[in-house]
Scaffold this motif. Structure first.
Motif, PDB file in Angstrom:
ATOM      1  N   ALA A 102       5.262   4.094  -1.795  1.00  0.00           N
ATOM      2  CA  ALA A 102       4.614   2.782  -1.891  1.00  0.00           C
ATOM      3  C   ALA A 102       5.515   1.752  -1.231  1.00  0.00           C
ATOM      4  O   ALA A 102       6.721   1.730  -1.484  1.00  0.00           O
ATOM      5  CB  ALA A 102       4.379   2.417  -3.354  1.00  0.00           C
ATOM      6  N   VAL A 103       4.908   0.920  -0.357  1.00  0.00           N
ATOM      7  CA  VAL A 103       5.728  -0.028   0.393  1.00  0.00           C
ATOM      8  C   VAL A 103       5.137  -1.437   0.369  1.00  0.00           C
ATOM      9  O   VAL A 103       3.940  -1.627   0.134  1.00  0.00           O
ATOM     10  CB  VAL A 103       5.881   0.410   1.876  1.00  0.00           C
ATOM     11  CG1 VAL A 103       6.647   1.705   1.987  1.00  0.00           C
ATOM     12  CG2 VAL A 103       4.519   0.530   2.556  1.00  0.00           C
ATOM     13  N   GLU A 104       6.007  -2.396   0.606  1.00  0.00           N
ATOM     14  CA  GLU A 104       5.587  -3.785   0.795  1.00  0.00           C
ATOM     15  C   GLU A 104       6.069  -4.198   2.184  1.00  0.00           C
ATOM     16  O   GLU A 104       7.269  -4.143   2.468  1.00  0.00           O
ATOM     17  CB  GLU A 104       6.224  -4.665  -0.276  1.00  0.00           C
ATOM     18  CG  GLU A 104       5.848  -6.129  -0.171  1.00  0.00           C
ATOM     19  CD  GLU A 104       6.569  -6.959  -1.239  1.00  0.00           C
ATOM     20  OE1 GLU A 104       6.084  -6.983  -2.382  1.00  0.00           O
ATOM     21  OE2 GLU A 104       7.622  -7.545  -0.921  1.00  0.00           O
ATOM     22  N   GLY A 127       0.827  -1.209   0.000  1.00  0.00           N
ATOM     23  CA  GLY A 127       0.000   0.000   0.000  1.00  0.00           C
ATOM     24  C   GLY A 127       0.855   1.249   0.000  1.00  0.00           C
ATOM     25  O   GLY A 127       2.071   1.192  -0.211  1.00  0.00           O
ATOM     26  N   TRP A 128       0.190   2.396   0.276  1.00  0.00           N
ATOM     27  CA  TRP A 128       0.881   3.690   0.288  1.00  0.00           C
ATOM     28  C   TRP A 128       0.910   4.229   1.707  1.00  0.00           C
ATOM     29  O   TRP A 128      -0.063   4.104   2.458  1.00  0.00           O
ATOM     30  CB  TRP A 128       0.163   4.681  -0.624  1.00  0.00           C
ATOM     31  CG  TRP A 128       0.300   4.294  -2.060  1.00  0.00           C
ATOM     32  CD1 TRP A 128       1.279   4.664  -2.934  1.00  0.00           C
ATOM     33  CD2 TRP A 128      -0.580   3.430  -2.801  1.00  0.00           C
ATOM     34  NE1 TRP A 128       1.071   4.070  -4.159  1.00  0.00           N
ATOM     35  CE2 TRP A 128      -0.062   3.311  -4.106  1.00  0.00           C
ATOM     36  CE3 TRP A 128      -1.755   2.736  -2.487  1.00  0.00           C
ATOM     37  CZ2 TRP A 128      -0.674   2.548  -5.094  1.00  0.00           C
ATOM     38  CZ3 TRP A 128      -2.361   1.963  -3.467  1.00  0.00           C
ATOM     39  CH2 TRP A 128      -1.819   1.882  -4.760  1.00  0.00           C
ATOM     40  N   VAL A 129       2.029   4.832   2.066  1.00  0.00           N
ATOM     41  CA  VAL A 129       2.209   5.340   3.421  1.00  0.00           C
ATOM     42  C   VAL A 129       1.381   6.612   3.621  1.00  0.00           C
ATOM     43  O   VAL A 129       1.512   7.573   2.862  1.00  0.00           O
ATOM     44  CB  VAL A 129       3.702   5.631   3.700  1.00  0.00           C
ATOM     45  CG1 VAL A 129       3.892   6.263   5.078  1.00  0.00           C
ATOM     46  CG2 VAL A 129       4.517   4.351   3.578  1.00  0.00           C
ATOM     47  N   ARG A 130       0.525   6.583   4.647  1.00  0.00           N
ATOM     48  CA  ARG A 130      -0.298   7.759   4.981  1.00  0.00           C
ATOM     49  C   ARG A 130       0.317   8.569   6.123  1.00  0.00           C
ATOM     50  O   ARG A 130       0.050   9.748   6.248  1.00  0.00           O
ATOM     51  CB  ARG A 130      -1.713   7.311   5.352  1.00  0.00           C
ATOM     52  CG  ARG A 130      -2.568   6.857   4.160  1.00  0.00           C
ATOM     53  CD  ARG A 130      -2.827   8.034   3.230  1.00  0.00           C
ATOM     54  NE  ARG A 130      -3.652   7.685   2.098  1.00  0.00           N
ATOM     55  CZ  ARG A 130      -4.977   7.756   2.086  1.00  0.00           C
ATOM     56  NH1 ARG A 130      -5.630   8.117   3.178  1.00  0.00           N
ATOM     57  NH2 ARG A 130      -5.651   7.462   0.992  1.00  0.00           N
ATOM     58  N   SER A 131       1.096   7.914   6.967  1.00  0.00           N
ATOM     59  CA  SER A 131       1.811   8.661   8.015  1.00  0.00           C
ATOM     60  C   SER A 131       2.984   7.833   8.531  1.00  0.00           C
ATOM     61  O   SER A 131       2.958   6.597   8.485  1.00  0.00           O
ATOM     62  CB  SER A 131       0.867   9.034   9.169  1.00  0.00           C
ATOM     63  OG  SER A 131       0.583   7.914   9.962  1.00  0.00           O
ATOM     64  N   THR A 178       9.776  -7.196   7.786  1.00  0.00           N
ATOM     65  CA  THR A 178      10.536  -6.547   6.700  1.00  0.00           C
ATOM     66  C   THR A 178       9.687  -5.421   6.110  1.00  0.00           C
ATOM     67  O   THR A 178       8.459  -5.524   6.043  1.00  0.00           O
ATOM     68  CB  THR A 178      10.883  -7.529   5.554  1.00  0.00           C
ATOM     69  OG1 THR A 178       9.666  -7.996   4.955  1.00  0.00           O
ATOM     70  CG2 THR A 178      11.692  -8.708   6.050  1.00  0.00           C
ATOM     71  N   ILE A 179      10.351  -4.352   5.718  1.00  0.00           N
ATOM     72  CA  ILE A 179       9.688  -3.239   5.020  1.00  0.00           C
ATOM     73  C   ILE A 179      10.510  -2.911   3.786  1.00  0.00           C
ATOM     74  O   ILE A 179      11.715  -2.625   3.882  1.00  0.00           O
ATOM     75  CB  ILE A 179       9.581  -1.977   5.912  1.00  0.00           C
ATOM     76  CG1 ILE A 179       8.759  -2.264   7.171  1.00  0.00           C
ATOM     77  CG2 ILE A 179       8.945  -0.825   5.136  1.00  0.00           C
ATOM     78  CD1 ILE A 179       8.692  -1.097   8.157  1.00  0.00           C
ATOM     79  N   ARG A 180       9.859  -2.993   2.624  1.00  0.00           N
ATOM     80  CA  ARG A 180      10.556  -2.674   1.368  1.00  0.00           C
ATOM     81  C   ARG A 180       9.854  -1.502   0.686  1.00  0.00           C
ATOM     82  O   ARG A 180       8.637  -1.543   0.486  1.00  0.00           O
ATOM     83  CB  ARG A 180      10.544  -3.888   0.436  1.00  0.00           C
ATOM     84  CG  ARG A 180      11.314  -3.670  -0.869  1.00  0.00           C
ATOM     85  CD  ARG A 180      11.475  -4.974  -1.626  1.00  0.00           C
ATOM     86  NE  ARG A 180      10.252  -5.395  -2.292  1.00  0.00           N
ATOM     87  CZ  ARG A 180       9.932  -5.100  -3.555  1.00  0.00           C
ATOM     88  NH1 ARG A 180      10.736  -4.345  -4.284  1.00  0.00           N
ATOM     89  NH2 ARG A 180       8.816  -5.557  -4.084  1.00  0.00           N
ATOM     90  N   VAL A 181      10.603  -0.458   0.357  1.00  0.00           N
ATOM     91  CA  VAL A 181      10.024   0.685  -0.369  1.00  0.00           C
ATOM     92  C   VAL A 181       9.995   0.333  -1.851  1.00  0.00           C
ATOM     93  O   VAL A 181      11.030   0.191  -2.493  1.00  0.00           O
ATOM     94  CB  VAL A 181      10.833   1.974  -0.117  1.00  0.00           C
ATOM     95  CG1 VAL A 181      10.253   3.121  -0.944  1.00  0.00           C
ATOM     96  CG2 VAL A 181      10.819   2.333   1.360  1.00  0.00           C
TER      97      VAL A 181
END
Length: 262
Positions: free
Chosen positions: A44-46, A1-5, A67-70
């Motif tokens: 946008a992140v996974e 999804g997309w980061v809102r905050s 894990t966080i992938r941009v």
């Protein structure tokens, strides 16, 4: 999804992520070591991790990130939408490629999507045949409105004596009614739900050059009441569907866009 905050603290990193399926964001809780400079509002992140029950009373679940992938970074300085800011619609409409990311327009489009599905479902469930009436037509449907005439780019440049592409003047449809009336003579109950066009030269809020219109025709009706009953049932069915499937989206409009109009 997309980061809102994004909120990075000494011991924990909080992200709110939205994938467009709902007005509600998913809270992601992560170790600060997973933070990086590309993890910004609008990127946008996974995220992979464990979905766990949230201790916060405002949400049921949260994601404990492993894990966080941009996937796609976002330059917050040039990005026209700003975090925690309620932008006026006039401002948002200046960015057609990004306006669907705003709460108001994303809610509107989800509501419209559900309403479209509910309208089709109502007619299908009641034995109507869906007809795709032509968008390009030579009829003006009982003078229902000003017409947009269609011609090829060559026609526009050539002399008036040149033959038309369709051999007759052709227009964008103002209504599928005439075609439906013919079809009702074979299928009893028919409907169409498609784009219609009106060329009235008015730039007011009450005029649309293009809009989607639902039209239906019924054979063998005994009275006007038969037709009115179909319309009433359609409105009630669609309204109930929206209230049950999009409660948060509808509430946004009742709260901020059209207060006191519920």
């Amino acid at each position: 999804g997309w980061v809102r905050s994004v909120r990075s603290q000494k011991e924990v990193l909080f992200l709110h992520i939205n994938d467009g399926s709902s007005l509600e964001n998913l809270q992601v809780v992560a170790d600060p070591s997973l933070d990086n400079r590309d993890l910004t509002f609008g990127s946008a992140v996974e995220v992979q991790g464990q979905l766990v029950k949230s201790p916060h009373r405002m949400q049921n679940m949260e994601l404990k990130a492993e894990t966080i992938r941009v996937v796609g970074p976002c330059d917050t300085w040039s990005f026209p939408l700003k975090m925690k800011e309620r932008h006026p619609l006039e401002y948002v409409r200046q960015f057609p490629h990004l306006r669907c990311r705003s709460n108001t327009l994303s809610s509107l489009l989800r509501i419209r999507s559900e309403a479209t599905a509910a309208i089709h479902s109502f007619f299908q469930d009641n034995g109507y045949v869906h007809i795709h009436t032509p968008v390009i037509t030579s009829n003006d449907c009982e003078g229902a409105g000003e017409l947009f005439q269609i011609e090829t780019s060559n026609e526009a440049r050539a002399s008036a004596e040149k033959t038309h592409f369709f051999n007759v003047p052709a227009f964008l449809t103002v209504s599928g009614q005439l075609h439906l009336e013919v079809m009702a003579g074979a299928f009893t109950h028919v409907f169409t739900f498609g784009p219609t066009f009106r060329a009235e030269n008015s730039q007011s809020r009450r005029h649309l050059a293009e809009f989607y219109m639902v039209e239906a025709e019924l054979s063998f009706t005994e009275s006007l009441q038969d037709v009115m009953q179909v319309m009433e049932d359609l409105f009630k069915t669609v309204t109930n569907t929206l209230l049950s499937k999009c409660p948060r989206d509808v509430e946004l409009f009742h709260k901020y866009i059209a207060p006191a109009q519920k």
